[in-house]
Design a protein around this motif. Structure first.
Motif, PDB file in Angstrom:
ATOM      1  N   THR A 251      15.305 -11.760  -1.749  1.00  0.00           N
ATOM      2  CA  THR A 251      14.390 -10.688  -1.364  1.00  0.00           C
ATOM      3  C   THR A 251      15.051  -9.874  -0.255  1.00  0.00           C
ATOM      4  O   THR A 251      15.425 -10.423   0.783  1.00  0.00           O
ATOM      5  N   ARG A 252      15.185  -8.566  -0.480  1.00  0.00           N
ATOM      6  CA  ARG A 252      15.902  -7.705   0.459  1.00  0.00           C
ATOM      7  C   ARG A 252      15.026  -6.518   0.864  1.00  0.00           C
ATOM      8  O   ARG A 252      14.344  -5.916   0.018  1.00  0.00           O
ATOM      9  N   LEU A 253      15.026  -6.192   2.144  1.00  0.00           N
ATOM     10  CA  LEU A 253      14.283  -5.035   2.624  1.00  0.00           C
ATOM     11  C   LEU A 253      14.984  -3.753   2.171  1.00  0.00           C
ATOM     12  O   LEU A 253      16.152  -3.529   2.482  1.00  0.00           O
ATOM     13  N   LYS A 254      14.248  -2.931   1.430  1.00  0.00           N
ATOM     14  CA  LYS A 254      14.799  -1.670   0.947  1.00  0.00           C
ATOM     15  C   LYS A 254      14.462  -0.522   1.883  1.00  0.00           C
ATOM     16  O   LYS A 254      15.299   0.347   2.154  1.00  0.00           O
ATOM     17  N   SER A 255      13.221  -0.491   2.380  1.00  0.00           N
ATOM     18  CA  SER A 255      12.822   0.587   3.282  1.00  0.00           C
ATOM     19  C   SER A 255      11.602   0.165   4.088  1.00  0.00           C
ATOM     20  O   SER A 255      10.888  -0.770   3.724  1.00  0.00           O
ATOM     21  N   ALA A 256      11.375   0.859   5.177  1.00  0.00           N
ATOM     22  CA  ALA A 256      10.183   0.679   6.001  1.00  0.00           C
ATOM     23  C   ALA A 256       9.720   2.064   6.421  1.00  0.00           C
ATOM     24  O   ALA A 256      10.512   2.864   6.908  1.00  0.00           O
ATOM     25  N   ARG A 257       8.441   2.332   6.222  1.00  0.00           N
ATOM     26  CA  ARG A 257       7.933   3.664   6.563  1.00  0.00           C
ATOM     27  C   ARG A 257       6.522   3.556   7.127  1.00  0.00           C
ATOM     28  O   ARG A 257       5.748   2.698   6.720  1.00  0.00           O
ATOM     29  N   GLN A 258       6.203   4.430   8.056  1.00  0.00           N
ATOM     30  CA  GLN A 258       4.855   4.482   8.590  1.00  0.00           C
ATOM     31  C   GLN A 258       3.996   5.340   7.662  1.00  0.00           C
ATOM     32  O   GLN A 258       4.447   6.363   7.160  1.00  0.00           O
ATOM     33  N   GLN A 259       2.765   4.898   7.447  1.00  0.00           N
ATOM     34  CA  GLN A 259       1.915   5.555   6.453  1.00  0.00           C
ATOM     35  C   GLN A 259       0.449   5.363   6.820  1.00  0.00           C
ATOM     36  O   GLN A 259       0.047   4.291   7.264  1.00  0.00           O
ATOM     37  N   ALA A 260      -0.349   6.413   6.626  1.00  0.00           N
ATOM     38  CA  ALA A 260      -1.786   6.312   6.879  1.00  0.00           C
ATOM     39  C   ALA A 260      -2.444   5.504   5.769  1.00  0.00           C
ATOM     40  O   ALA A 260      -2.100   5.634   4.599  1.00  0.00           O
ATOM     41  N   MET A 261      -3.382   4.635   6.145  1.00  0.00           N
ATOM     42  CA  MET A 261      -4.066   3.777   5.176  1.00  0.00           C
ATOM     43  C   MET A 261      -5.561   3.766   5.457  1.00  0.00           C
ATOM     44  O   MET A 261      -5.995   3.944   6.598  1.00  0.00           O
ATOM     45  N   ALA A 262      -6.331   3.532   4.409  1.00  0.00           N
ATOM     46  CA  ALA A 262      -7.786   3.419   4.533  1.00  0.00           C
ATOM     47  C   ALA A 262      -8.192   1.954   4.539  1.00  0.00           C
ATOM     48  O   ALA A 262      -7.451   1.089   4.060  1.00  0.00           O
ATOM     49  N   ALA A 263      -9.383   1.672   5.063  1.00  0.00           N
ATOM     50  CA  ALA A 263      -9.872   0.288   5.100  1.00  0.00           C
ATOM     51  C   ALA A 263      -9.992  -0.286   3.695  1.00  0.00           C
ATOM     52  O   ALA A 263      -9.792  -1.487   3.483  1.00  0.00           O
TER      53      ALA A 263
END
Length: 282
Positions: A251-263
């Motif tokens: 398992t390899r980390l491809k990307s990390a991004r900040q993102q708005a999410m709803a409950a």
């Protein structure tokens, strides 16, 4: 550290993004996209897994050839929700539920033992064997040795990040190797850290509950899977190892991004049916 002038230049954008997120009923979070590969098969397709974190909530989604799988952890209520998209159902696991389940299974086992007293001696051995096999499949049986995390001190660059190699051990056997990057080196990871810590605490509670209830989970659940507190970082590369120490899954980390999410992103769909854990139940 960024220069003050740059922060001032970005402030209007940050403020506008926050206002838009609030208007949509969403909160800023982070999404880690992982690549998962089966190393035991030549030309095996690469599967995609995502870990979404917002506040105390974590959602792990895995897209496989058999369909999507999803696990949601609620750190504020200390529970884990397992979603089955194929059957459109979900189950909820928490320490109280597991303690109740352990009591039910213990009572069922006592009844079976009582019933065995009336079974002829010639058939009793076969019945006892069947009972042990069934209990083993449900996670019972003798407790396994606890999983410990070992820092090897080896350093290198993995998935584009400076990382330290750790090993998950059960006794003298290596279960997996993990290349761990510092929280601050991955976009959004530092903000997600408290949620991962809560999940680690939750995992320990589950293991303690099962042990106290007489149903050790060592044969069914690897408590080391929860223990990100010991690592002091995020695993950017993880390899599962077989008994010979050969890597079987990566398992390899491809990307990390900040993102708005709803409950609602951390809840099963409204039309899904809740299933109850327990012997003889769905």
């Amino acid at each position: 550290m960024r220069k003050p002038a740059l922060w001032l230049a970005l402030a209007p954008v940050v403020f506008a993004t926050s206002v838009i997120a609030l208007e949509r009923g969403a909160n800023p979070g982070v999404v880690f996209e992982m690549e998962v590969k089966d190393l035991t098969r030549a030309n095996a397709p690469v599967e995609t897994s995502t870990i979404a974190v917002e506040g105390p909530n974590i959602k792990v989604s895995l897209a496989t050839a058999d369909g999507a799988q999803e696990i949601i952890f609620h750190g504020d209520t200390d529970e884990m929700v397992m979603v089955n998209h194929q059957s459109k159902t979900y189950t909820v696991m928490d320490p109280a539920t597991l303690e109740q389940l352990a009591g039910q299974m213990g009572a069922a086992m006592a009844k079976m033992q009582e019933a065995l007293k009336n079974v002829p001696e010639s058939q009793r051995a076969m019945m006892e064997k069947m009972m042990k096999e069934r209990m083993g499949a449900m996670g019972g049986g003798a407790p396994a040795e606890p999983v410990t995390m070992r820092n090897t001190g080896e350093r290198g660059t993995q998935a584009g990040y400076a990382a330290v190699k750790w090993e998950a051990m059960r006794g003298s056997r290596r279960l997996r190797e993990l290349w761990v990057a510092g929280w601050s080196s991955i976009d959004g990871a530092a903000e997600a850290r408290p949620a991962f810590q809560k999940m680690a605490e939750f995992g320990k509670k589950l293991m303690d509950t099962m042990a106290q209830s007489g149903l050790p989970m060592g044969n069914a659940m690897d408590e080391g899977m929860f223990d990100m507190n010991a690592l002091n970082g995020f695993p950017v590369l993880t390899r599962e190892l077989d008994e010979q120490g050969k890597a079987t899954r990566e398992t390899r980390l491809k990307s990390a991004r900040q993102q708005a999410m709803a409950a609602t992103d951390f809840q099963p769909p409204k039309d899904y049916r809740r299933q109850t854990l327990g012997p003889g139940r769905e």
